[in-house]
Design a protein around this motif. Structure first.
Motif, PDB file in Angstrom:
ATOM      1  N   TYR A  77      13.038  74.626   0.996  1.00  0.00           N
ATOM      2  CA  TYR A  77      11.841  75.190   1.603  1.00  0.00           C
ATOM      3  C   TYR A  77      10.631  74.543   0.941  1.00  0.00           C
ATOM      4  CZ  TYR A  77      14.774  78.722   3.776  1.00  0.00           C
ATOM      5  OH  TYR A  77      15.731  79.362   4.535  1.00  0.00           O
ATOM      6  N   SER A  78       9.754  73.975   1.752  1.00  0.00           N
ATOM      7  CA  SER A  78       8.590  73.269   1.231  1.00  0.00           C
ATOM      8  C   SER A  78       7.312  73.864   1.797  1.00  0.00           C
ATOM      9  CB  SER A  78       8.652  71.772   1.596  1.00  0.00           C
ATOM     10  OG  SER A  78       9.804  71.167   1.041  1.00  0.00           O
ATOM     11  N   CYS A  79       6.274  73.845   0.995  1.00  0.00           N
ATOM     12  CA  CYS A  79       4.974  74.337   1.441  1.00  0.00           C
ATOM     13  C   CYS A  79       3.898  73.333   1.068  1.00  0.00           C
ATOM     14  CB  CYS A  79       4.664  75.693   0.820  1.00  0.00           C
ATOM     15  SG  CYS A  79       3.114  76.395   1.418  1.00  0.00           S
ATOM     16  N   MET A  80       3.051  73.018   2.028  1.00  0.00           N
ATOM     17  CA  MET A  80       1.918  72.140   1.790  1.00  0.00           C
ATOM     18  C   MET A  80       0.658  72.988   1.671  1.00  0.00           C
ATOM     19  SD  MET A  80       0.871  69.044   1.310  1.00  0.00           S
ATOM     20  CE  MET A  80       2.207  68.017   1.962  1.00  0.00           C
ATOM     21  N   LEU A  81       0.059  72.953   0.495  1.00  0.00           N
ATOM     22  CA  LEU A  81      -1.201  73.666   0.250  1.00  0.00           C
ATOM     23  C   LEU A  81      -2.364  72.695   0.403  1.00  0.00           C
ATOM     24  CD1 LEU A  81      -3.024  75.967  -0.857  1.00  0.00           C
ATOM     25  CD2 LEU A  81      -2.443  75.139  -3.168  1.00  0.00           C
TER      26      LEU A  81
END
Length: 253
Positions: free
Chosen positions: A106-110
């Protein structure tokens, strides 16, 4: 089955954070990301994951201007909220009723702005945070759930030990009764204390196995089989099968 769970980077318990501490925590049940280093998390079957924060602790302690968050799942598709996925407006992700297919990256781009005080010049900054989430029947917290979980293996373990104690008590009382009341009519019977034993069997449920290479600090854990492997029985090893593209496979197509 009897098993004990350890963790690699993050300890999560439904009753709170586990015994070890990590710099990724500052509030129980919340896990922060680390730039450049995937955070490994193990979640018990049918339970919720900890709250995954699309931010590192250093950034959380600073003012963040106009942040936006974009979560992607194991299939690299953009995540959207549903009955099993909860995403808040502040970039928090919770995976509910966790099952084998939910395992993965699971990846998140902030994205956020920085503003120079002198010139008021704005700069857009982007940071990516990765979380490797695995399902594990014995993730921290499984013991506290046994009393209210119908599928918890600890119930079986408890019943086995209880049965052993009752059988031991039966033979002890039987020997006493025969010796003191029927010693003239039946052969003598003696019971040796602690001679009745049970043997621990090390195994994993189908679709799970132990992988010291992938889970180096969780070598004794039964973790869901990764894509490319499967486990059709209660063995402790996931077998190789290149045609498997899912987590928790129980057969090789």
């Amino acid at each position: 089955m009897l098993a004990w769970a350890l963790l690699y980077a993050v300890l999560w318990s439904l009753a709170g954070v586990g015994s070890q501490r990590s710099s990724l925590f500052n509030i129980k049940g919340f896990v922060y990301g680390t730039v450049g280093h995937p955070v490994k998390i193990y979640v018990k079957l049918h339970q919720a994951s900890p709250v995954l924060i699309c931010m590192d602790i250093d950034r959380a302690n600073k003012e963040t201007v106009d942040p936006t968050y974009l979560w992607t799942g194991p299939n690299e598709n953009t995540l959207k909220g549903n009955s099993q996925i909860n995403i808040t407006n502040t970039g928090e992700l919770v995976l509910k009723d966790f099952l084998e297919p939910l395992s993965g990256l699971y990846s998140c781009m902030l994205s956020y702005k920085t503003i120079k005080a002198e010139t008021q010049e704005e700069t857009m900054i982007k940071k990516k945070y990765d979380f490797l989430v695995f399902v594990n029947p014995f993730a921290p917290g499984w013991r506290s759930l046994c009393n209210r979980s119908a599928d918890c293996e600890d119930i079986t373990n408890h019943n086995v030990l209880k049965a052993r104690d009752r059988m031991e008590e039966f033979f002890r009382k039987q020997a006493h009764i025969l010796h003191h009341h029927f010693n003239r009519t039946v052969p003598a019977m003696h019971f040796v204390d602690h001679s009745f034993q049970v043997t621990r069997i090390d195994n994993c449920r189908p679709g799970f196995g132990k992988n010291e290479g992938l889970h180096s600090n969780c070598a004794t854990c039964c973790v869901v089989c990764s894509p490319g492997t499967f486990s059709p029985d209660v063995d402790v090893t996931c077998q190789i099968c290149v045609s498997v593209h899912i987590y928790g496979a129980k057969a090789c197509p």
